[in-house]
Write a protein that holds these residues in place. Structure first.
Motif, short mmCIF file in Angstrom:
data_model
loop_
_atom_site.label_atom_id
_atom_site.label_comp_id
_atom_site.label_asym_id
_atom_site.label_seq_id
_atom_site.Cartn_x
_atom_site.Cartn_y
_atom_site.Cartn_z
N LYS A 1 5.36 -2.08 -15.49
CA LYS A 1 4.98 -3.57 -15.13
C LYS A 1 4.98 -4.39 -16.31
CE LYS A 1 1.00 -3.27 -12.05
NZ LYS A 1 -0.49 -3.06 -12.02
N GLU A 2 4.71 -3.84 -17.44
CA GLU A 2 4.90 -4.82 -18.73
C GLU A 2 6.65 -5.46 -18.93
OE1 GLU A 2 4.20 -3.33 -22.62
OE2 GLU A 2 2.75 -1.50 -21.67
N VAL A 3 7.53 -4.43 -18.38
CA VAL A 3 8.85 -4.85 -18.43
C VAL A 3 9.43 -5.28 -17.24
CG1 VAL A 3 11.23 -3.82 -19.32
CG2 VAL A 3 9.10 -2.75 -20.06
N PHE A 4 9.07 -5.03 -16.04
CA PHE A 4 9.83 -5.34 -14.89
C PHE A 4 8.72 -6.07 -13.96
CE2 PHE A 4 12.41 -1.81 -16.42
CZ PHE A 4 13.78 -2.42 -16.45
N ASP A 5 9.12 -6.78 -12.98
CA ASP A 5 8.52 -7.62 -11.93
C ASP A 5 8.77 -6.52 -10.79
OD1 ASP A 5 7.54 -8.97 -9.90
OD2 ASP A 5 8.96 -10.74 -10.12
N VAL A 6 7.70 -5.73 -10.22
CA VAL A 6 7.52 -4.90 -9.36
C VAL A 6 7.04 -5.23 -8.18
CG1 VAL A 6 7.64 -2.80 -10.99
CG2 VAL A 6 5.26 -3.81 -10.41
N LYS A 7 7.07 -6.57 -7.99
CA LYS A 7 6.45 -6.75 -6.45
C LYS A 7 6.97 -6.32 -5.39
CE LYS A 7 7.98 -11.73 -6.41
NZ LYS A 7 9.03 -11.81 -7.58
N LYS A 8 8.32 -6.20 -5.43
CA LYS A 8 9.30 -5.76 -4.18
C LYS A 8 9.07 -4.33 -3.92
CE LYS A 8 12.58 -9.48 -4.06
NZ LYS A 8 13.76 -9.90 -4.52
N LEU A 9 8.31 -3.64 -4.81
CA LEU A 9 8.22 -1.97 -4.75
C LEU A 9 7.01 -1.84 -4.21
CD1 LEU A 9 9.95 -1.09 -7.99
CD2 LEU A 9 11.07 -1.47 -6.00
N LYS A 10 6.77 -0.57 -3.80
CA LYS A 10 5.49 -0.02 -3.19
C LYS A 10 4.87 0.71 -4.25
CE LYS A 10 3.84 3.30 0.39
NZ LYS A 10 4.61 4.20 1.35
N GLU A 11 3.83 0.66 -4.72
CA GLU A 11 3.02 1.44 -5.63
C GLU A 11 2.31 2.77 -5.09
OE1 GLU A 11 0.59 -1.19 -8.09
OE2 GLU A 11 0.35 0.58 -9.47
N THR A 12 2.56 3.69 -5.69
CA THR A 12 1.64 4.78 -5.33
C THR A 12 0.93 5.32 -6.76
OG1 THR A 12 3.53 6.65 -5.91
CG2 THR A 12 3.60 5.82 -4.09
N LYS A 13 0.21 6.28 -6.70
CA LYS A 13 -0.39 6.87 -7.67
C LYS A 13 0.30 6.83 -9.22
CE LYS A 13 -4.68 10.08 -8.88
NZ LYS A 13 -4.08 11.16 -9.55
N ASP A 14 1.37 7.43 -9.13
CA ASP A 14 2.22 7.54 -10.35
C ASP A 14 3.51 7.10 -10.34
OD1 ASP A 14 2.55 8.22 -13.05
OD2 ASP A 14 3.86 9.80 -12.37
#
Ligand code: SF4
Length: 354
Positions: free
Chosen positions: A320-333
């Motif tokens: 998250k510090e490096v990339f904009d992850v808003k288009k991705l789905k987040e899971t636990k790890d």
């Protein structure tokens, strides 16, 4: 440690209309000379760590004469290998004979990747593939010798109907091949198709075909483990996972790519330069920023996505510090591209490279 080796054999007896791979027609003498240069390139790496995977691709490796195949396997013999080595050899279906299968088996090959593309003559014709009337029999014969078989299947071809997709699907399912790579036809420049003004089919139709294939294969127990690849459990391509896990690998031969000591490279496509020892045509130093980009775009091709903990361990930073992850789905790890969006994944992956 580098534990994967890709070897490119650029020989074909027949040129397919859509193909832009590094390949051509060569005489036996030229092939012999090529193998000598290949030997030198392999030796230049002084491979010490045992290999986990070897992949011989092309071109058409199965078009090589028997004695030249033997020369090639002799060349590979001294390289250290792990006991559970995955050793893949690409074959065109029309080349499969009992004699070839025996030779491959005796030489340590334990996985076949077979170019089938379609069982239907009208699709074969459009792709300019050599016709082969008994593909089912050839696959059954290959299964007598090899458990681990992958087939290439092409869809998104003008004139291909839903029924055609269904027919190919039924054949693959009947044959129970454990690994299927599905590729949409892409019109590449300077191919016979592009010169003959072939018109690509509508994106929407290609997407529907992809969806039909994915749904049916999953219903039959296949895991959609990578955007274009499906396998029964335990039959994922370990070699290709090296690429998608952003791990290093040797790539040798004309036009081959590799990733060695933090350098990604592509070899020349000129046979003359290759044989003169002017092997590289491109090299890129992979610094941390580039490495993080590769980590994202390669890992995200996989169903498992990119692991947060691995990323942190490798780069000392949170994704998250490096990339904009808003288009991705987040899971636990992890972060993943949801399977429903695999078809448009290229548009998503673009966000992670500068
Ligand atoms: S698709 Fe395969 S067999 Fe056909 S020309 Fe290309 S490399 Fe050769």
């Amino acid at each position: 440690m580098i534990q994967s080796l890709y070897i490119h054999l650029p020989f074909c007896n027949h040129i397919c209309s859509y193909c832009d791979f590094t390949k051509g027609y060569y005489t036996k003498k030229e092939k012999q000379n090529y193998l000598s240069s290949l030997k030198k390139e392999i030796a230049s790496y002084s491979i010490k760590d045992p290999l986990k995977t070897i992949y011989i691709g092309g071109g058409t490796p199965s078009s090589l004469e028997k004695e030249l195949l033997e020369t090639l396997f002799e060349m590979i013999k001294p390289i250290p290998k792990e006991k559970d080595l995955e050793f893949t050899f690409e074959c065109n279906i029309e080349d499969i004979t009992e004699e070839l299968l025996k030779l491959l088996k005796a030489s340590g090959v334990n996985r076949l990747s077979i170019g089938v593309e379609s069982f239907l003559p009208k699709i074969e014709q459009l792709l300019g593939r050599k016709s082969c009337a008994n593909k089912q029999e050839k696959i059954l014969l290959a299964k007598k010798y090899f458990k681990n078989i992958s087939v290439d299947w092409m869809y998104g071809v003008r004139g291909q109907t839903k029924k055609d997709i269904q027919k190919d699907l039924e054949e693959f399912l009947k044959l129970k091949v454990p690994h299927i790579s599905c590729y949409a036809l892409i019109l590449e420049q300077h191919t016979i198709l592009s010169v003959s003004k072939y018109q690509e089919i509508e994106e929407e139709l290609v997407a529907t075909m992809y969806e039909t294939i994915s749904k049916a294969l999953k219903e039959h127990g296949y895991i959609h483990y990578e955007i274009s690849n499906f396998s029964l459990p335990g039959y994922e391509s370990r070699h290709n996972l090296t690429y998608w896990h952003n791990e290093p690998y040797y790539g040798v031969g004309l036009g081959a790519s590799g990733y060695v000591k933090k350098k990604r490279y592509t070899n020349t496509k000129s046979m003359t330069n290759y044989q003169k020892g002017n092997i590289r045509s491109y090299e890129e130093i992979v610094d941390q920023k580039l490495d993080m980009e590769y980590e994202m775009i390669l890992n995200l091709r996989l169903k498992e996505g990119v692991s947060k903990s691995n990323f942190k361990k490798k780069f000392g930073k949170e994704i998250k510090e490096v990339f904009d992850v808003k288009k991705l789905k987040e899971t636990k790890d992890s972060y993943v591209i949801p399977e429903e969006e695999f078809f448009i994944s290229n548009a998503i992956l673009c966000d992670f490279v500068e």
